[in-house]
Design an enzyme around this catalytic site. Structure first.
Site, PDB file in Angstrom:
ATOM      1  N   ASP A 117       0.886  -1.152   0.000  1.00 35.11           N
ATOM      2  CA  ASP A 117       0.000   0.000   0.000  1.00 35.11           C
ATOM      3  C   ASP A 117       0.939   1.221   0.000  1.00 35.11           C
ATOM      4  OD1 ASP A 117      -2.316   1.634   0.449  1.00 35.11           O
ATOM      5  OD2 ASP A 117      -1.684   1.785   2.532  1.00 35.11           O
ATOM      6  N   ASP A 145      -0.033   5.086   0.715  1.00 36.49           N
ATOM      7  CA  ASP A 145      -0.291   6.073   1.774  1.00 36.49           C
ATOM      8  C   ASP A 145      -0.293   5.385   3.139  1.00 36.49           C
ATOM      9  OD1 ASP A 145      -0.869   8.442   0.125  1.00 36.49           O
ATOM     10  OD2 ASP A 145      -2.610   7.301  -0.548  1.00 36.49           O
TER      11      ASP A 145
HETATM   12  C1  BG6 Z   1      -5.680   5.869  -0.099  1.00 36.79           C
HETATM   13  C2  BG6 Z   1      -5.722   6.674   1.178  1.00 36.79           C
HETATM   14  O1  BG6 Z   1      -4.392   5.386  -0.316  1.00 36.79           O
HETATM   15  O2  BG6 Z   1      -6.084   6.671  -1.203  1.00 36.79           O
HETATM   16  C3  BG6 Z   1      -7.112   7.263   1.355  1.00 36.79           C
HETATM   17  O3  BG6 Z   1      -5.406   5.848   2.283  1.00 36.79           O
HETATM   18  C4  BG6 Z   1      -7.495   8.081   0.122  1.00 36.79           C
HETATM   19  O4  BG6 Z   1      -7.130   8.060   2.517  1.00 36.79           O
HETATM   20  C5  BG6 Z   1      -7.398   7.205  -1.113  1.00 36.79           C
HETATM   21  O5  BG6 Z   1      -8.822   8.585   0.262  1.00 36.79           O
HETATM   22  C6  BG6 Z   1      -7.731   7.945  -2.401  1.00 36.79           C
HETATM   23  O6  BG6 Z   1      -6.736   8.891  -2.663  1.00 36.79           O
HETATM   24  P1  BG6 Z   1      -6.735   9.938  -3.824  1.00 36.79           P
HETATM   25  O7  BG6 Z   1      -5.308  10.375  -3.908  1.00 36.79           O
HETATM   26  O8  BG6 Z   1      -7.191   9.239  -5.076  1.00 36.79           O
HETATM   27  O9  BG6 Z   1      -7.667  11.026  -3.446  1.00 36.79           O
HETATM   28 MG    MG Z   2      -2.802   3.140   3.523  1.00 38.60          MG
END
Ligand code: BG6
Ligand code: MG
Length: 211
Positions: free
Chosen positions: A8, A10
């Site tokens: 993963d 984030d």
């Molecule tokens: C995930 C995060 O990796 O990505 C979430 O943990 C986030 O918090 C999701 O909402 C979507 O991210 P993005 O960058 O497409 O807005």
């Molecule tokens: Mg994550």
């Protein structure tokens, strides 16, 4: 026997959750919705749109789809502004060295992220050449806890689910890994989950699991 590690992004490779918080906070404040770090925690691993629906649980009106789009765009613009301030120095030495060592051991490395900004984040961190595959929010129709994003990653590196190890910081992500028949290693708060096959107290502990 693991042949691939699917990370993963984030909360595992980088710590963008505070940026998500700040960008959502601005939207929530504008709408007069209460939002704090503990609500932000519920957004881990969840898609942008589903995240907004969670935030809107505290909104006393009904928002139409068109308005939702406006705020989703606003949130993402604020978020990307913050992401553009990230540099390779935001990647920890431990993370970088662990990734390099895993590669040396012949592991395929992939990203399995719900984010549509994965490419941008990887670029900001200077990680373009570290991964054999990037499966992200732009390529999937079902977000975590559905296993799609990890299954895509596995097929991109030509690996059976049983030979993949997923590394996750979110409950939705652990559920996705298990639903896809993959083992998972938890970092951060996710170590509290009974779904975790391994609980990591540091990133380099991965090297003990993947030998
Ligand atoms: C995930 C995060 O990796 O990505 C979430 O943990 C986030 O918090 C999701 O909402 C979507 O991210 P993005 O960058 O497409 O807005
Ligand atoms: Mg994550």
């Amino acid at each position: 026997n693991y042949k691939a590690v699917i990370f993963d992004l984030d909360g595992v490779i980088c710590h963008t959750d505070h940026y998500h918080y700040l960008a959502w906070k601005e939207v929530a404040d504008e709408l007069g919705i209460y939002f704090d770090e503990s609500i932000n925690h519920r957004l881990r691993g969840v898609s942008r749109k589903e995240s907004f629906d969670i935030i809107l649980e505290r909104y006393d009106k009904i928002m139409g789809e068109e308005d939702k789009e406006i705020y989703l765009t606003k949130k993402n613009e604020g978020y990307q502004k913050l992401l553009k301030g990230m540099t390779p120095s935001d990647l920890s030495e431990e993370t970088k060295n662990t990734l390099l060592e895993l590669r040396k051991r012949g592991m395929k490395l992939a990203i399995g992220s719900s984010s549509k900004n994965a490419g941008l984040i990887i670029k900001q961190l200077g990680l373009e050449h570290f991964f054999d595959a990037v499966s992200d929010g732009n390529m999937i129709t079902h977000s975590k806890p559905h296993p799609e994003v990890f299954q895509k990653a596995a097929s991109m590196v030509n690996c059976e689910a049983e030979n993949c190890l997923v590394v996750e910081d979110a409950k939705a992500g652990l559920e996705a890994a298990k639903a896809g028949g993959m083992d998972c290693a938890a970092v951060g708060d996710a170590v509290k989950s009974p779904l975790a096959d391994y609980k990591l107290s540091s990133f380099r502990q991965l090297l003990e699991i993947v030998e």
